[in-house]
Design a protein around this motif. Structure first.
Motif, mmCIF file in Angstrom:
data_model
loop_
_atom_site.group_PDB
_atom_site.id
_atom_site.type_symbol
_atom_site.label_atom_id
_atom_site.label_comp_id
_atom_site.label_asym_id
_atom_site.label_seq_id
_atom_site.Cartn_x
_atom_site.Cartn_y
_atom_site.Cartn_z
ATOM 1 N N ALA A 1 0.829 -1.205 0.000
ATOM 2 C CA ALA A 1 0.000 0.000 0.000
ATOM 3 C C ALA A 1 0.863 1.255 0.000
ATOM 4 C CB ALA A 1 -0.931 -0.007 1.213
ATOM 5 N N LEU A 2 1.948 1.221 0.771
ATOM 6 C CA LEU A 2 2.855 2.372 0.815
ATOM 7 C C LEU A 2 3.528 2.605 -0.530
ATOM 8 C CD1 LEU A 2 4.517 1.781 4.303
ATOM 9 C CD2 LEU A 2 3.082 3.716 3.667
ATOM 10 N N GLY A 3 3.720 1.513 -1.289
ATOM 11 C CA GLY A 3 4.322 1.655 -2.608
ATOM 12 C C GLY A 3 3.409 2.356 -3.592
ATOM 13 N N GLY A 4 2.093 2.334 -3.321
ATOM 14 C CA GLY A 4 1.156 2.953 -4.252
ATOM 15 C C GLY A 4 0.471 4.190 -3.728
ATOM 16 N N GLY A 5 0.708 4.533 -2.458
ATOM 17 C CA GLY A 5 0.050 5.701 -1.875
ATOM 18 C C GLY A 5 0.972 6.449 -0.939
ATOM 19 N N ALA B 1 8.271 4.652 6.898
ATOM 20 C CA ALA B 1 8.865 5.667 6.024
ATOM 21 C C ALA B 1 10.029 5.084 5.224
ATOM 22 C CB ALA B 1 9.336 6.859 6.858
ATOM 23 N N LEU B 2 10.891 4.321 5.895
ATOM 24 C CA LEU B 2 12.040 3.729 5.207
ATOM 25 C C LEU B 2 11.599 2.624 4.252
ATOM 26 C CD1 LEU B 2 14.667 3.597 8.102
ATOM 27 C CD2 LEU B 2 14.338 5.348 6.340
ATOM 28 N N THR B 3 10.484 1.960 4.557
ATOM 29 C CA THR B 3 9.933 0.973 3.628
ATOM 30 C C THR B 3 9.512 1.646 2.331
ATOM 31 O OG1 THR B 3 9.152 -0.447 5.427
ATOM 32 C CG2 THR B 3 8.081 -0.711 3.285
ATOM 33 N N ARG B 4 8.902 2.815 2.452
ATOM 34 C CA ARG B 4 8.493 3.555 1.245
ATOM 35 C C ARG B 4 9.724 3.990 0.448
ATOM 36 N NH1 ARG B 4 4.794 5.604 -1.697
ATOM 37 N NH2 ARG B 4 4.772 7.729 -2.479
ATOM 38 N N VAL B 5 10.785 4.430 1.146
ATOM 39 C CA VAL B 5 12.025 4.815 0.455
ATOM 40 C C VAL B 5 12.602 3.607 -0.280
ATOM 41 C CG1 VAL B 5 14.395 5.612 0.764
ATOM 42 C CG2 VAL B 5 12.545 6.680 2.062
ATOM 43 N N SER B 6 12.602 2.440 0.382
ATOM 44 C CA SER B 6 13.136 1.230 -0.243
ATOM 45 C C SER B 6 12.312 0.847 -1.466
ATOM 46 C CB SER B 6 13.135 0.077 0.775
ATOM 47 O OG SER B 6 13.958 0.375 1.882
ATOM 48 N N GLY B 7 10.992 1.009 -1.386
ATOM 49 C CA GLY B 7 10.144 0.721 -2.531
ATOM 50 C C GLY B 7 10.470 1.612 -3.728
ATOM 51 N N ARG B 8 10.738 2.878 -3.442
ATOM 52 C CA ARG B 8 11.103 3.792 -4.526
ATOM 53 C C ARG B 8 12.449 3.395 -5.137
ATOM 54 N NH1 ARG B 8 9.557 9.726 -1.901
ATOM 55 N NH2 ARG B 8 7.286 9.591 -2.243
ATOM 56 N N PHE C 1 13.691 0.413 -5.217
ATOM 57 C CA PHE C 1 13.485 -0.823 -5.979
ATOM 58 C C PHE C 1 12.873 -0.511 -7.342
ATOM 59 C CE2 PHE C 1 10.845 -4.461 -7.238
ATOM 60 C CZ PHE C 1 11.800 -5.475 -7.233
ATOM 61 N N SER C 2 11.919 0.417 -7.386
ATOM 62 C CA SER C 2 11.285 0.790 -8.656
ATOM 63 C C SER C 2 12.282 1.440 -9.598
ATOM 64 C CB SER C 2 10.122 1.754 -8.393
ATOM 65 O OG SER C 2 9.131 1.143 -7.590
ATOM 66 N N ALA C 3 13.238 2.171 -9.024
ATOM 67 C CA ALA C 3 14.199 2.900 -9.857
ATOM 68 C C ALA C 3 15.377 2.039 -10.290
ATOM 69 C CB ALA C 3 14.709 4.123 -9.101
ATOM 70 N N GLY C 4 15.867 1.194 -9.374
ATOM 71 C CA GLY C 4 17.096 0.453 -9.686
ATOM 72 C C GLY C 4 17.022 -1.036 -9.522
ATOM 73 N N GLY C 5 15.842 -1.592 -9.265
ATOM 74 C CA GLY C 5 15.714 -3.028 -9.095
ATOM 75 C C GLY C 5 16.298 -3.515 -7.786
ATOM 76 N N LEU C 6 16.478 -4.834 -7.695
ATOM 77 C CA LEU C 6 16.957 -5.456 -6.457
ATOM 78 C C LEU C 6 18.350 -4.980 -6.083
ATOM 79 C CD1 LEU C 6 16.240 -7.498 -4.261
ATOM 80 C CD2 LEU C 6 17.292 -9.283 -5.675
ATOM 81 N N VAL C 7 19.227 -4.848 -7.078
ATOM 82 C CA VAL C 7 20.584 -4.371 -6.786
ATOM 83 C C VAL C 7 20.543 -2.952 -6.244
ATOM 84 C CG1 VAL C 7 22.836 -3.823 -7.795
ATOM 85 C CG2 VAL C 7 21.613 -5.886 -8.519
#
Length: 299
Positions: free
Chosen positions: A67-71, A178-185, A187-193
């Motif tokens: 949910a944090l990844g989409g909102g 908050a840090l989960t949302r940062v990690s999601g962003r 991941f969307s930008a650079g993938g798992l690496v």
């Protein structure tokens, strides 16, 4: 507001609420000498009820992360605060306690407060603050407050301790979100690496384990009503603070909107307190805390 984000956040709240009830049911039987010790988790991991509660909690965290990844954090956090409604529902079903005026009042305040905040604030995304000093200042203040609350809880274990641990865990979980949302962003930008080469996902894991230890120590020493309301109130406030502080979340800032946002948050806190004091929530046996106090001091 995305309907999918709304559904995911409410489902996450449901899993969290049910999970907290099952965890407290198991934790209240753990040795009090394990207070704030990793041994507590080693004891509880052998209890099927606790494992079921943890499974639901993990499911809630995963749904919350999606949910944090989409909102926006300022949108999702108030919805996650409704986990207390589901905790109350399960406890009520197990205890056979009617909801009554207090329960309905708390429900209306919590649901109405969340709705008022979302409608008035209209949370939306914006430019992420790039100043690292601001990031560390906000995170440091929240985690420093959580550490101070934990130290005070260790001093007042059977009185204010559970509520203080609930507040500390809520602050830690708010930063974790908050840090989960940062990690999601990332991941969307650079993938798992891209995400594994940053510090945020590891901080999420550490905060998650720390939060679990704080919550289980609170559940171990007192009834659910002594700690869950504090946890449920602190987490969304910390999450909204991080969202607006450095994640770029924006809220309407007109005088009328700010007034309604403040009233909405105040209603959420009041509703949480009323529901937390409801007789349906587990409150332990009469005299249980007094009987356990000597063994706690020996531990």
């Amino acid at each position: 507001m995305s309907v999918l984000v709304l559904v995911l956040a409410v489902c996450a709240a449901c899993c969290l609420g049910f999970g907290f009830v099952l965890q407290q049911d198991a934790a209240q039987r753990a040795p009090l000498g394990d207070f704030l010790s990793p041994r507590l988790l080693l004891d509880l991991v052998r209890v099927p009820t606790w494992l079921a509660g943890m499974g639901l909690m993990v499911a809630g965290m995963v749904l919350g992360a999606v949910a944090l990844g989409g909102g926006q954090l300022s949108l999702v956090e108030p919805l996650l605060a409704t986990n207390l409604l589901f905790a109350l529902g399960l406890s009520r079903a197990r205890a056979g306690q009617p909801l009554g005026r207090q329960g309905w009042a708390g429900l209306v305040l919590l649901a109405g407060g969340v709705s008022a905040f979302i409608v008035a604030g209209e949370p939306r995304g914006g430019a992420v603050v790039t100043d690292p000093v601001r990031h560390w200042l906000i995170i440091g203040l929240m985690l420093g407050a959580a550490l101070l609350l934990t130290l005070c809880a260790a001093r007042f274990r059977l009185t204010w301790g559970p509520a203080l641990l609930g507040l500390a865990a809520g602050l830690a979980y708010g930063v974790q979100d908050a840090l989960t949302r940062v990690s999601g962003r990332r991941f969307s930008a650079g993938g798992l690496v891209g995400v594994l080469t940053t510090w945020q996902p590891y901080a999420v894991a550490v905060l998650g384990v720390t939060g679990v230890l704080l919550v289980q120590s609170a559940f171990e020493t007192a009834p659910l009503r002594r700690s869950l309301p504090a946890l449920t109130a602190a987490q969304p406030l910390a999450g909204i603070g991080c969202g607006v502080g450095f994640l770029g979340d924006r809220l309407r800032t007109s005088a009328g909107a700010l007034a309604w946002e403040a009233c909405g948050l105040a209603a959420v806190v009041c509703g949480i307190v009323l529901l937390g004091l409801h007789p349906a929530l587990p409150q332990g046996a009469v005299g249980e805390e007094e009987e356990r106090a000597p063994s706690l001091e020996r531990g």
